[in-house]
Scaffold this motif. Structure first.
Motif, PDB file in Angstrom:
ATOM      1  N   GLU A 144      -3.248   9.248  -2.564  1.00  0.00           N
ATOM      2  CA  GLU A 144      -4.187   8.131  -2.715  1.00  0.00           C
ATOM      3  C   GLU A 144      -3.609   7.072  -3.651  1.00  0.00           C
ATOM      4  O   GLU A 144      -3.735   5.868  -3.406  1.00  0.00           O
ATOM      5  CB  GLU A 144      -5.523   8.656  -3.252  1.00  0.00           C
ATOM      6  N   LEU A 145      -2.959   7.536  -4.721  1.00  0.00           N
ATOM      7  CA  LEU A 145      -2.347   6.615  -5.671  1.00  0.00           C
ATOM      8  C   LEU A 145      -1.251   5.794  -4.997  1.00  0.00           C
ATOM      9  O   LEU A 145      -1.171   4.571  -5.188  1.00  0.00           O
ATOM     10  CB  LEU A 145      -1.777   7.396  -6.863  1.00  0.00           C
ATOM     11  N   ASN A 146      -0.430   6.474  -4.193  1.00  0.00           N
ATOM     12  CA  ASN A 146       0.629   5.758  -3.471  1.00  0.00           C
ATOM     13  C   ASN A 146       0.027   4.751  -2.496  1.00  0.00           C
ATOM     14  O   ASN A 146       0.534   3.622  -2.355  1.00  0.00           O
ATOM     15  CB  ASN A 146       1.539   6.731  -2.731  1.00  0.00           C
ATOM     16  N   SER A 147      -1.054   5.154  -1.834  1.00  0.00           N
ATOM     17  CA  SER A 147      -1.719   4.247  -0.894  1.00  0.00           C
ATOM     18  C   SER A 147      -2.269   3.024  -1.628  1.00  0.00           C
ATOM     19  O   SER A 147      -2.115   1.883  -1.177  1.00  0.00           O
ATOM     20  CB  SER A 147      -2.839   4.990  -0.175  1.00  0.00           C
ATOM     21  N   VAL A 148      -2.909   3.281  -2.781  1.00  0.00           N
ATOM     22  CA  VAL A 148      -3.458   2.167  -3.569  1.00  0.00           C
ATOM     23  C   VAL A 148      -2.332   1.270  -4.079  1.00  0.00           C
ATOM     24  O   VAL A 148      -2.452   0.034  -4.069  1.00  0.00           O
ATOM     25  CB  VAL A 148      -4.316   2.720  -4.731  1.00  0.00           C
ATOM     26  N   LYS A 149      -1.223   1.887  -4.496  1.00  0.00           N
ATOM     27  CA  LYS A 149      -0.080   1.090  -4.969  1.00  0.00           C
ATOM     28  C   LYS A 149       0.457   0.203  -3.849  1.00  0.00           C
ATOM     29  O   LYS A 149       0.780  -0.967  -4.074  1.00  0.00           O
ATOM     30  CB  LYS A 149       1.032   2.008  -5.485  1.00  0.00           C
ATOM     31  N   ASP A 150       0.552   0.801  -2.638  1.00  0.00           N
ATOM     32  CA  ASP A 150       1.040   0.009  -1.502  1.00  0.00           C
ATOM     33  C   ASP A 150       0.105  -1.162  -1.216  1.00  0.00           C
ATOM     34  O   ASP A 150       0.555  -2.298  -0.985  1.00  0.00           O
ATOM     35  CB  ASP A 150       1.183   0.890  -0.255  1.00  0.00           C
ATOM     36  N   LYS A 151      -1.197  -0.893  -1.238  1.00  0.00           N
ATOM     37  CA  LYS A 151      -2.163  -1.972  -0.995  1.00  0.00           C
ATOM     38  C   LYS A 151      -2.079  -3.026  -2.094  1.00  0.00           C
ATOM     39  O   LYS A 151      -2.156  -4.232  -1.828  1.00  0.00           O
ATOM     40  CB  LYS A 151      -3.582  -1.403  -0.918  1.00  0.00           C
ATOM     41  N   LEU A 152      -1.924  -2.562  -3.328  1.00  0.00           N
ATOM     42  CA  LEU A 152      -1.818  -3.482  -4.459  1.00  0.00           C
ATOM     43  C   LEU A 152      -0.557  -4.329  -4.342  1.00  0.00           C
ATOM     44  O   LEU A 152      -0.589  -5.541  -4.589  1.00  0.00           O
ATOM     45  CB  LEU A 152      -1.824  -2.694  -5.770  1.00  0.00           C
ATOM     46  N   ARG A 153       0.539  -3.709  -3.931  1.00  0.00           N
ATOM     47  CA  ARG A 153       1.785  -4.455  -3.750  1.00  0.00           C
ATOM     48  C   ARG A 153       1.602  -5.531  -2.685  1.00  0.00           C
ATOM     49  O   ARG A 153       2.068  -6.669  -2.842  1.00  0.00           O
ATOM     50  CB  ARG A 153       2.911  -3.507  -3.335  1.00  0.00           C
ATOM     51  N   ALA A 154       0.930  -5.139  -1.596  1.00  0.00           N
ATOM     52  CA  ALA A 154       0.714  -6.111  -0.526  1.00  0.00           C
ATOM     53  C   ALA A 154      -0.142  -7.264  -1.030  1.00  0.00           C
ATOM     54  O   ALA A 154       0.150  -8.444  -0.752  1.00  0.00           O
ATOM     55  CB  ALA A 154       0.062  -5.439   0.671  1.00  0.00           C
ATOM     56  N   GLN A 155      -1.191  -6.953  -1.791  1.00  0.00           N
ATOM     57  CA  GLN A 155      -2.059  -8.015  -2.311  1.00  0.00           C
ATOM     58  C   GLN A 155      -1.313  -8.882  -3.323  1.00  0.00           C
ATOM     59  O   GLN A 155      -1.461 -10.110  -3.342  1.00  0.00           O
ATOM     60  CB  GLN A 155      -3.305  -7.412  -2.956  1.00  0.00           C
ATOM     61  N   VAL A 156      -0.524  -8.230  -4.178  1.00  0.00           N
ATOM     62  CA  VAL A 156       0.258  -8.997  -5.155  1.00  0.00           C
ATOM     63  C   VAL A 156       1.241  -9.902  -4.421  1.00  0.00           C
ATOM     64  O   VAL A 156       1.447 -11.069  -4.795  1.00  0.00           O
ATOM     65  CB  VAL A 156       0.978  -8.049  -6.140  1.00  0.00           C
ATOM     66  N   GLY A 157       1.831  -9.351  -3.364  1.00  0.00           N
ATOM     67  CA  GLY A 157       2.770 -10.166  -2.576  1.00  0.00           C
ATOM     68  C   GLY A 157       2.066 -11.361  -1.965  1.00  0.00           C
ATOM     69  O   GLY A 157       2.595 -12.486  -1.970  1.00  0.00           O
ATOM     70  N   LEU A 158       0.861 -11.112  -1.411  1.00  0.00           N
ATOM     71  CA  LEU A 158       0.111 -12.221  -0.816  1.00  0.00           C
ATOM     72  C   LEU A 158      -0.260 -13.249  -1.876  1.00  0.00           C
ATOM     73  O   LEU A 158      -0.177 -14.466  -1.641  1.00  0.00           O
ATOM     74  CB  LEU A 158      -1.153 -11.696  -0.125  1.00  0.00           C
TER      75      LEU A 158
END
Length: 156
Positions: free
Chosen positions: A112-126
């Motif tokens: 779940e943490l990895n999933s949240v990190k991936d989503k956070l990275r995508a949002q930070v990238g956006l």
């Protein structure tokens, strides 16, 4: 004292009576006495044997009772040991299950943490691309935008 025919007759009659008694009466009486004496002796012997048998039976019963008590105590001790063993096995199994659940929960948390990190990275990238667009004042095309977001997500 005058010895006459009466005295002789009485003496002869008494002698015949004594002989008759010795021949016909006395042997059955003596036999009955001997038989009675033998029965009494046999009864005393039987009573003595019965007393010995009773003592032996009581001793044997006492020994069997002691053996039964010892065996019961041994069975109880084995049951206690088996009960303790079952409890220990149950505790060990519960500990293993708890460890397994803990590891599984940690794996789920990690996932779940990895999933949240991936989503956070995508949002930070956006957000970074959006901020860069605002700063540059120009729009980046979709392919370049997606490539830039993936590159930023990989770096983060």
């Amino acid at each position: 004292m005058n010895i006459n025919a009466t005295l002789i007759g009485q003496s002869v009659a008494f002698l015949i009576f004594v002989l008759f008694c010795m021949k016909f009466v006395w042997p059955p009486v003596i036999a009955a006495l001997h038989e009675r004496q033998k029965k009494i002796a046999d009864g005393l012997d039987a009573a003595s044997r019965a007393a010995r048998d009773l003592e032996l039976a009581q001793e044997k019963a006492g020994q069997q009772l002691r053996e039964a008590k010892a065996q019961a105590a041994e069975i109880i001790e084995q049951a206690k040991k088996r009960g303790n063993q079952i409890v220990e096995e149950a505790v060990e199994k519960a500990r293993i299950d708890a460890d397994r659940v803990k590891v599984q929960a940690q794996a789920e948390i990690e996932q779940e943490l990895n999933s949240v990190k991936d989503k956070l990275r995508a949002q930070v990238g956006l957000l970074a691309v959006g901020g860069a667009e605002k700063i540059l004042g120009a729009t980046i095309d979709q392919n370049a935008h997606a490539e830039l977001v993936n590159q930023l997500a990989a770096e983060i």
